[in-house]
Design a protein around this motif. Structure first.
Motif, PDB file in Angstrom:
ATOM      1  N   TYR A  75       0.688  -1.226  -0.139  1.00  0.00           N
ATOM      2  CA  TYR A  75      -0.032   0.038   0.049  1.00  0.00           C
ATOM      3  C   TYR A  75       1.017   1.210   0.075  1.00  0.00           C
ATOM      4  O   TYR A  75       0.630   2.176  -0.755  1.00  0.00           O
ATOM      5  CB  TYR A  75      -0.882   0.130   1.180  1.00  0.00           C
ATOM      6  CG  TYR A  75      -1.846   1.169   1.345  1.00  0.00           C
ATOM      7  CD1 TYR A  75      -2.725   1.538   0.435  1.00  0.00           C
ATOM      8  CD2 TYR A  75      -1.550   2.222   2.333  1.00  0.00           C
ATOM      9  CE1 TYR A  75      -3.587   2.536   0.485  1.00  0.00           C
ATOM     10  CE2 TYR A  75      -2.222   3.119   2.435  1.00  0.00           C
ATOM     11  CZ  TYR A  75      -3.358   3.530   1.508  1.00  0.00           C
ATOM     12  OH  TYR A  75      -4.167   4.633   1.381  1.00  0.00           O
ATOM     13  N   ASP A  76       1.892   1.085   0.798  1.00  0.00           N
ATOM     14  CA  ASP A  76       3.018   2.372   0.775  1.00  0.00           C
ATOM     15  C   ASP A  76       3.532   2.647  -0.721  1.00  0.00           C
ATOM     16  O   ASP A  76       3.628   3.692  -1.251  1.00  0.00           O
ATOM     17  CB  ASP A  76       4.229   1.930   1.763  1.00  0.00           C
ATOM     18  CG  ASP A  76       5.160   3.019   1.463  1.00  0.00           C
ATOM     19  OD1 ASP A  76       4.881   4.174   2.066  1.00  0.00           O
ATOM     20  OD2 ASP A  76       6.268   2.786   0.949  1.00  0.00           O
ATOM     21  N   ARG A  77       3.925   1.535  -1.396  1.00  0.00           N
ATOM     22  CA  ARG A  77       4.451   1.597  -2.805  1.00  0.00           C
ATOM     23  C   ARG A  77       3.142   2.206  -3.750  1.00  0.00           C
ATOM     24  O   ARG A  77       3.470   2.788  -4.767  1.00  0.00           O
ATOM     25  CB  ARG A  77       4.854   0.265  -3.223  1.00  0.00           C
ATOM     26  CG  ARG A  77       6.238  -0.140  -2.412  1.00  0.00           C
ATOM     27  CD  ARG A  77       7.235   0.859  -2.808  1.00  0.00           C
ATOM     28  NE  ARG A  77       7.248   1.783  -1.912  1.00  0.00           N
ATOM     29  CZ  ARG A  77       7.718   3.187  -2.254  1.00  0.00           C
ATOM     30  NH1 ARG A  77       8.486   3.308  -3.077  1.00  0.00           N
ATOM     31  NH2 ARG A  77       7.748   3.934  -0.939  1.00  0.00           N
ATOM     32  N   TYR A  78       2.200   1.881  -3.427  1.00  0.00           N
ATOM     33  CA  TYR A  78       0.855   2.097  -4.255  1.00  0.00           C
ATOM     34  C   TYR A  78       0.609   3.621  -4.178  1.00  0.00           C
ATOM     35  O   TYR A  78       0.430   4.507  -5.117  1.00  0.00           O
ATOM     36  CB  TYR A  78      -0.450   1.642  -3.712  1.00  0.00           C
ATOM     37  CG  TYR A  78      -1.676   2.352  -4.024  1.00  0.00           C
ATOM     38  CD1 TYR A  78      -2.028   2.233  -5.315  1.00  0.00           C
ATOM     39  CD2 TYR A  78      -2.356   2.846  -3.154  1.00  0.00           C
ATOM     40  CE1 TYR A  78      -3.336   2.882  -5.879  1.00  0.00           C
ATOM     41  CE2 TYR A  78      -3.574   3.577  -3.559  1.00  0.00           C
ATOM     42  CZ  TYR A  78      -4.201   3.553  -4.739  1.00  0.00           C
ATOM     43  OH  TYR A  78      -5.204   4.463  -5.184  1.00  0.00           O
ATOM     44  N   LEU A  79       0.651   4.266  -2.885  1.00  0.00           N
ATOM     45  CA  LEU A  79       0.654   5.589  -2.692  1.00  0.00           C
ATOM     46  C   LEU A  79       1.843   6.389  -3.092  1.00  0.00           C
ATOM     47  O   LEU A  79       1.689   7.407  -4.165  1.00  0.00           O
ATOM     48  CB  LEU A  79       0.498   5.719  -1.022  1.00  0.00           C
ATOM     49  CG  LEU A  79      -0.706   5.621  -0.599  1.00  0.00           C
ATOM     50  CD1 LEU A  79      -0.601   5.899   1.032  1.00  0.00           C
ATOM     51  CD2 LEU A  79      -1.903   6.501  -1.001  1.00  0.00           C
ATOM     52  N   VAL A 170      -2.432  -7.941  -4.294  1.00  0.00           N
ATOM     53  CA  VAL A 170      -2.778  -7.994  -5.709  1.00  0.00           C
ATOM     54  C   VAL A 170      -3.291  -6.870  -6.240  1.00  0.00           C
ATOM     55  O   VAL A 170      -3.051  -6.200  -7.257  1.00  0.00           O
ATOM     56  CB  VAL A 170      -3.660  -9.212  -5.949  1.00  0.00           C
ATOM     57  CG1 VAL A 170      -4.242  -9.187  -7.321  1.00  0.00           C
ATOM     58  CG2 VAL A 170      -2.994 -10.461  -5.484  1.00  0.00           C
ATOM     59  N   VAL A 171      -4.315  -6.289  -5.525  1.00  0.00           N
ATOM     60  CA  VAL A 171      -5.168  -4.972  -5.980  1.00  0.00           C
ATOM     61  C   VAL A 171      -4.070  -3.645  -5.972  1.00  0.00           C
ATOM     62  O   VAL A 171      -4.105  -2.943  -7.044  1.00  0.00           O
ATOM     63  CB  VAL A 171      -6.339  -4.560  -4.970  1.00  0.00           C
ATOM     64  CG1 VAL A 171      -7.006  -3.045  -5.374  1.00  0.00           C
ATOM     65  CG2 VAL A 171      -7.314  -5.622  -5.056  1.00  0.00           C
ATOM     66  N   SER A 172      -3.259  -3.569  -5.163  1.00  0.00           N
ATOM     67  CA  SER A 172      -2.260  -2.626  -5.127  1.00  0.00           C
ATOM     68  C   SER A 172      -1.432  -2.507  -6.311  1.00  0.00           C
ATOM     69  O   SER A 172      -0.896  -1.503  -7.098  1.00  0.00           O
ATOM     70  CB  SER A 172      -1.296  -2.537  -3.928  1.00  0.00           C
ATOM     71  OG  SER A 172      -2.041  -2.350  -2.731  1.00  0.00           O
ATOM     72  N   TYR A 173      -1.030  -3.863  -6.571  1.00  0.00           N
ATOM     73  CA  TYR A 173       0.042  -4.082  -7.550  1.00  0.00           C
ATOM     74  C   TYR A 173      -0.694  -3.832  -9.024  1.00  0.00           C
ATOM     75  O   TYR A 173       0.109  -3.474 -10.038  1.00  0.00           O
ATOM     76  CB  TYR A 173       0.781  -5.481  -7.631  1.00  0.00           C
ATOM     77  CG  TYR A 173       1.963  -5.110  -7.070  1.00  0.00           C
ATOM     78  CD1 TYR A 173       3.345  -4.664  -7.418  1.00  0.00           C
ATOM     79  CD2 TYR A 173       2.054  -5.566  -5.514  1.00  0.00           C
ATOM     80  CE1 TYR A 173       4.418  -4.476  -6.658  1.00  0.00           C
ATOM     81  CE2 TYR A 173       3.289  -5.283  -5.039  1.00  0.00           C
ATOM     82  CZ  TYR A 173       4.345  -4.803  -5.437  1.00  0.00           C
ATOM     83  OH  TYR A 173       5.527  -4.750  -4.900  1.00  0.00           O
ATOM     84  N   VAL A 174      -1.741  -4.306  -8.967  1.00  0.00           N
ATOM     85  CA  VAL A 174      -2.717  -3.910 -10.244  1.00  0.00           C
ATOM     86  C   VAL A 174      -2.682  -2.393 -10.747  1.00  0.00           C
ATOM     87  O   VAL A 174      -2.442  -2.258 -11.781  1.00  0.00           O
ATOM     88  CB  VAL A 174      -4.209  -4.443 -10.254  1.00  0.00           C
ATOM     89  CG1 VAL A 174      -5.095  -3.962 -11.387  1.00  0.00           C
ATOM     90  CG2 VAL A 174      -4.078  -6.138 -10.161  1.00  0.00           C
ATOM     91  N   TYR A 175      -2.985  -1.535  -9.718  1.00  0.00           N
ATOM     92  CA  TYR A 175      -3.181  -0.286  -9.772  1.00  0.00           C
ATOM     93  C   TYR A 175      -1.275   0.197 -10.235  1.00  0.00           C
ATOM     94  O   TYR A 175      -1.428   1.211 -11.057  1.00  0.00           O
ATOM     95  CB  TYR A 175      -3.663   0.525  -8.543  1.00  0.00           C
ATOM     96  CG  TYR A 175      -5.109   0.474  -8.557  1.00  0.00           C
ATOM     97  CD1 TYR A 175      -5.753   1.484  -9.334  1.00  0.00           C
ATOM     98  CD2 TYR A 175      -5.728  -0.598  -7.496  1.00  0.00           C
ATOM     99  CE1 TYR A 175      -7.355   1.461  -9.172  1.00  0.00           C
ATOM    100  CE2 TYR A 175      -7.029  -0.411  -7.758  1.00  0.00           C
ATOM    101  CZ  TYR A 175      -7.774   0.506  -8.440  1.00  0.00           C
ATOM    102  OH  TYR A 175      -9.192   0.491  -8.384  1.00  0.00           O
ATOM    103  N   ILE A 176      -0.441  -0.189  -9.516  1.00  0.00           N
ATOM    104  CA  ILE A 176       0.652   0.228  -9.745  1.00  0.00           C
ATOM    105  C   ILE A 176       0.998  -0.145 -11.053  1.00  0.00           C
ATOM    106  O   ILE A 176       1.737   0.624 -11.999  1.00  0.00           O
ATOM    107  CB  ILE A 176       1.747  -0.501  -8.831  1.00  0.00           C
ATOM    108  CG1 ILE A 176       1.700  -0.078  -7.462  1.00  0.00           C
ATOM    109  CG2 ILE A 176       3.313  -0.449  -9.291  1.00  0.00           C
ATOM    110  CD1 ILE A 176       2.325  -0.665  -6.213  1.00  0.00           C
ATOM    111  N   VAL A 177       0.846  -1.133 -11.650  1.00  0.00           N
ATOM    112  CA  VAL A 177       1.165  -1.522 -13.063  1.00  0.00           C
ATOM    113  C   VAL A 177       0.324  -0.507 -14.056  1.00  0.00           C
ATOM    114  O   VAL A 177       1.027  -0.276 -15.025  1.00  0.00           O
ATOM    115  CB  VAL A 177       0.903  -3.093 -13.257  1.00  0.00           C
ATOM    116  CG1 VAL A 177       0.921  -3.444 -14.926  1.00  0.00           C
ATOM    117  CG2 VAL A 177       1.643  -4.192 -12.663  1.00  0.00           C
TER     118      VAL A 177
END
Length: 263
Positions: A75-79, A170-177
């Motif tokens: 989540y930190d990486r997502y933000l 999984v959700v965080s990395y989908v948004y990151i990608v």
């Protein structure tokens, strides 16, 4: 952990969570590896039931905490990647410390639930575990009591501690990608992917092994396969984490070289 405590340049949420992850790995390897080495060197290891439960308690607390911690790190990486303008206002030091306290508390509570149930079991022998540490399933196999309630607890706590954080990751990395693919320059995309790819590989190995071992165990699952899965999340991941998060990290390298002459 030492570099984070003495360096001002590493005082950020990401490195704070890395120190918490390092603490998890330190406690886990201290708990598991000495018995593992003794078992390998001498063909076995003996301990009392209390010592076995004590080892299991440390193992459960650290593994549960690490599961939750990895989801917070994602989540930190997502933000940082998807919402960089609001990153500093959301990921404050207070939030980081509060999150870490909650994570360790939840890890302790999960352990407490298991240990209370385990202490109510009756053990009739043979008192031999064909494993390199005291895990839940091998301990339950020694019991003559009904363990159906304990299996139900595994499913419930596993859903909370394993599956829920895994879904968040999984959700965080989908948004990151999705965000990375929108970066116009190839250099920018490659740099962003390189910072996330290693972490994603480690998380996949860690969660994959744990989910197969605890959420979908099979009665015919071979002991060798079970031990290999256990080695992944008790030995391999703690070995790889320092390499990925510190030795391959530019900020850590620079801080180490600055502080090294002072030591």
């Amino acid at each position: 952990m030492v570099l984070y405590s003495v360096s001002k340049t590493l005082q950020s949420p990401m490195y704070f969570f890395i120190t918490q992850l390092s603490l998890c790995d330190l406690l886990l390897t201290t708990d598991i590896v000495p018995v593992l080495l003794h078992t390998v060197l001498y063909g076995g290891s003996a301990m009392t039931l209390i010592s076995c439960i004590f080892q299991f308690s440390f193992f459960t607390t650290t593994e549960s905490s690490e599961c939750l911690l990895l989801s917070v790190m994602s989540y930190d990486r997502y933000l940082a990647i998807c919402n960089p303008l609001r990153y500093n206002t959301i990921m404050t030091h207070t939030l980081c410390v509060t999150s870490a306290n909650i994570i360790w508390l939840m890890g302790f509570l999960v352990m407490l639930v298991y240990v209370i149930s385990m202490c109510n079991l009756y053990f009739c022998g043979p008192h031999i575990i064909d494993h390199f540490y005291c895990d839940l399933e091998p301990i339950m196999q020694l019991s003559c009591s009904d363990t159906s309630m304990l299996h139900t607890q595994i499913i419930i706590t596993g859903s909370l501690v394993l599956m829920s954080p895994f879904i968040i990751i999984v959700v965080s990395y989908v948004y990151i990608v999705i965000t990375i693919l929108k970066i116009p320059s190839n250099t920018g995309r490659q740099k962003a992917f390189s910072t996330c790819s290693s972490h994603l590989i480690v998380v996949s190995l860690f969660y994959g092994a744990l989910i197969i071992a605890y959420m979908f165990p099979t009665k015919g699952q071979s002991l060798i396969a079970n031990k290999v899965l256990s080695l992944i999340y008790t030995v391999l991941i703690p070995l790889v984490n320092p390499i990925i998060y510190t030795l391959r990290n530019k900020d850590f390298k620079e801080t180490f070289h600055k502080i090294k002459p002072l030591i």
